[in-house]
Design a protein around this motif. Sequence first.
Motif, mmCIF file in Angstrom:
data_model
loop_
_atom_site.group_PDB
_atom_site.id
_atom_site.type_symbol
_atom_site.label_atom_id
_atom_site.label_comp_id
_atom_site.label_asym_id
_atom_site.label_seq_id
_atom_site.Cartn_x
_atom_site.Cartn_y
_atom_site.Cartn_z
ATOM 1 N N ARG A 135 7.765 35.669 13.072
ATOM 2 C CA ARG A 135 8.506 36.792 13.637
ATOM 3 C C ARG A 135 7.605 38.006 13.825
ATOM 4 O O ARG A 135 7.666 38.685 14.850
ATOM 5 C CB ARG A 135 9.707 37.137 12.758
ATOM 6 N N GLN A 136 6.744 38.288 12.849
ATOM 7 C CA GLN A 136 5.812 39.408 12.979
ATOM 8 C C GLN A 136 4.852 39.195 14.153
ATOM 9 O O GLN A 136 4.535 40.134 14.863
ATOM 10 C CB GLN A 136 4.993 39.579 11.703
ATOM 11 N N THR A 137 4.415 37.972 14.351
ATOM 12 C CA THR A 137 3.515 37.669 15.471
ATOM 13 C C THR A 137 4.224 37.887 16.799
ATOM 14 O O THR A 137 3.658 38.467 17.726
ATOM 15 C CB THR A 137 3.004 36.222 15.366
ATOM 16 N N LEU A 138 5.458 37.436 16.902
ATOM 17 C CA LEU A 138 6.207 37.597 18.152
ATOM 18 C C LEU A 138 6.514 39.057 18.447
ATOM 19 O O LEU A 138 6.617 39.452 19.615
ATOM 20 C CB LEU A 138 7.500 36.772 18.102
ATOM 21 N N GLU A 139 6.659 39.876 17.406
ATOM 22 C CA GLU A 139 6.921 41.301 17.595
ATOM 23 C C GLU A 139 5.632 42.089 17.843
ATOM 24 O O GLU A 139 5.692 43.292 18.076
ATOM 25 C CB GLU A 139 7.639 41.856 16.367
ATOM 26 N N LYS A 171 3.156 42.649 15.643
ATOM 27 C CA LYS A 171 2.697 43.377 14.457
ATOM 28 C C LYS A 171 1.437 42.765 13.850
ATOM 29 O O LYS A 171 0.786 43.399 13.031
ATOM 30 C CB LYS A 171 3.800 43.414 13.403
#
Length: 104
Positions: free
Chosen positions: A47-51, A53
């Motif tokens: 999720r962090q990669t997709l956002e 971050k």
Amino acid sequence: ELYTFGGSYFPKMLPVDAHEYFLRTGGMTQILLFIAAFEAVSFYAIRQTLEGKREPGDFGFDPLGLGKNEAAFKRYRLSEIKNGRLAMIAVGGFIHQQWVTRMG
């Protein structure tokens, strides 16, 4: 093969034949459950990669300090990608060689 497990659950066969065997006996179900558990644990990082971050593959773990020099870090990262791609091609060659020749 270098080592083969003994017993009736691990008969001696080619790895390409083992796929169908372990589908029938339930071994592939266990592998699927382990992979699903790992993916569930790593969902936060995905999720962090997709956002945006963090970068893909960056887990913030660098005990040897290889990322201190930015130019060297970029070279290491590119080398890792190239080696990974070459390894995937090699494994594909091993599998296709077994399918075609039926030899281990």
